[in-house]
Design an enzyme around this catalytic site. Structure first.
Site, PDB file in Angstrom:
ATOM      1  N   ASP A  92      46.341  37.094  30.867  1.00 52.69           N
ATOM      2  CA  ASP A  92      45.709  36.075  31.695  1.00 52.69           C
ATOM      3  C   ASP A  92      45.515  34.768  30.940  1.00 52.69           C
ATOM      4  O   ASP A  92      45.463  33.702  31.529  1.00 52.69           O
ATOM      5  CB  ASP A  92      44.354  36.591  32.200  1.00 52.69           C
ATOM      6  CG  ASP A  92      44.539  37.857  33.007  1.00 52.69           C
ATOM      7  OD1 ASP A  92      45.263  37.806  34.012  1.00 52.69           O
ATOM      8  OD2 ASP A  92      43.998  38.900  32.611  1.00 52.69           O
ATOM      9  N   GLU A 105      45.676  49.403  28.943  1.00 55.90           N
ATOM     10  CA  GLU A 105      46.632  48.488  28.298  1.00 55.90           C
ATOM     11  C   GLU A 105      46.352  48.397  26.801  1.00 55.90           C
ATOM     12  O   GLU A 105      47.281  48.344  25.988  1.00 55.90           O
ATOM     13  CB  GLU A 105      46.541  47.103  28.943  1.00 55.90           C
ATOM     14  CG  GLU A 105      47.098  47.085  30.359  1.00 55.90           C
ATOM     15  CD  GLU A 105      46.839  45.788  31.106  1.00 55.90           C
ATOM     16  OE1 GLU A 105      47.638  45.469  31.998  1.00 55.90           O
ATOM     17  OE2 GLU A 105      45.849  45.096  30.813  1.00 55.90           O
TER      18      GLU A 105
HETATM   19  C1  5RP Z   1      46.135  43.580  34.033  1.00 52.06           C
HETATM   20  C2  5RP Z   1      46.515  42.520  33.073  1.00 52.06           C
HETATM   21  C3  5RP Z   1      47.690  41.688  33.434  1.00 52.06           C
HETATM   22  O1  5RP Z   1      48.655  41.815  32.447  1.00 52.06           O
HETATM   23  C4  5RP Z   1      47.239  40.252  33.543  1.00 52.06           C
HETATM   24  O2  5RP Z   1      46.186  40.189  34.496  1.00 52.06           O
HETATM   25  C5  5RP Z   1      48.364  39.323  33.972  1.00 52.06           C
HETATM   26  O3  5RP Z   1      48.716  39.597  35.291  1.00 52.06           O
HETATM   27  P1  5RP Z   1      49.790  38.720  36.080  1.00 52.06           P
HETATM   28  O4  5RP Z   1      51.105  38.948  35.425  1.00 52.06           O
HETATM   29  O5  5RP Z   1      49.720  39.254  37.486  1.00 52.06           O
HETATM   30  O6  5RP Z   1      49.345  37.283  35.991  1.00 52.06           O
HETATM   31  O7  5RP Z   1      45.931  42.326  32.043  1.00 52.06           O
HETATM   32  O8  5RP Z   1      44.940  44.212  33.655  1.00 52.06           O
END
Ligand code: 5RP
Length: 226
Positions: A86, A105
């Site tokens: 993010d 993760e």
């Molecule tokens: C999920 C995560 C994602 O990797 C992160 O939110 C990025 O998501 P996106 O590719 O939809 O922007 O940490 O827990």
């Protein structure tokens, strides 16, 4: 360039990091979706990978793509994990957990020999916290007490969707902690982890070997010395 186009270009650029064969960690989110679909295409073309998904969502997608999957128990020996983020700071530290999958993760990230993060350029910042709150997975039990303890570090907000609290794959809640930009995210992570009831935070410090960034015209591959 729309968002999906950039996400897809970052995901496809990460394919060059793949071993010829081996075990892959599969992240969660809309960027990683493109990566999982691309790995599925490679598997159907004869490449041999087995994979560890970081969420039920990614497990379902990978299974639908025909990717062989390892069970959730581990231990695994993962050659490369590819995941989204993010926010990515100048020093390549990360905020993750926008999809509430950051605990799994982080476990898969730590179990991987190498980690690649795929993002579009909108995720880049100087210091973590400039763009995003820090997601924190919290036990349901006494979550009000945990929230109260978190208030000394910032402004926690229970993540809600469709009229109810968001649940992680483990059945826990998520608080998003708005903070002032972090000078020392690793130390801050330690403080948050010291609060009883905190399961895991979305701060990933020094956990990205590569960050693949899709810009308007190009894709940049950043890397750090681990
Ligand atoms: C999920 C995560 C994602 O990797 C992160 O939110 C990025 O998501 P996106 O590719 O939809 O922007 O940490 O827990």
């Amino acid at each position: 360039m729309n968002d999906d186009e950039a996400k897809k270009r970052a995901a496809l650029a990460a394919l060059e990091l793949l071993p010829q064969t081996g075990v892959l960690g599969l992240g969660t989110g809309s960027t990683t979706r493109f990566f999982i679909e691309a790995v599925g295409a490679l598997v159907r073309a004869g490449r041999r990978f087995s994979c560890v998904p970081t969420s039920q969502q990614s497990r379902a997608l990978a299974a639908a793509c025909g990717i062989p999957l390892l069970d959730d128990a581990g231990p695994w020996s993962i050659d490369l994990c590819v995941d989204g983020a993010d926010e990515v700071s100048d020093s390549l530290d990360l905020i993750k957990g926008g999809g509430a999958a950051h605990t799994r993760e982080k476990i898969v990230n730590f179990a991987s020999k190498k980690n690649a993060i795929i993002v579009d350029a909108s995720k880049l910042s100087t210091r973590l916290g400039e763009k995003r709150a820090v997601p924190i997975e919290v036990l349901k039990f006494a979550h009000g007490t945990t929230r109260h303890a978190l208030e000394q570090f910032g402004a926690p907000t229970l993540r809600v969707r469709d009229g109810g609290p968001v649940l992680t794959d483990a059945g826990n809640y998520v608080y998003d902690l708005t903070v002032a930009p972090l000078d020392d995210p690793r130390a801050f992570d330690g403080l948050l982890k010291g609060v009883p009831g905190v399961v895991e935070t979305g701060l990933f410090c020094a956990r990205a070997d590569y960050v693949v960034v899709a810009e308007a015209q190009t894709v940049r591959m950043l890397s750090r010395q681990m």
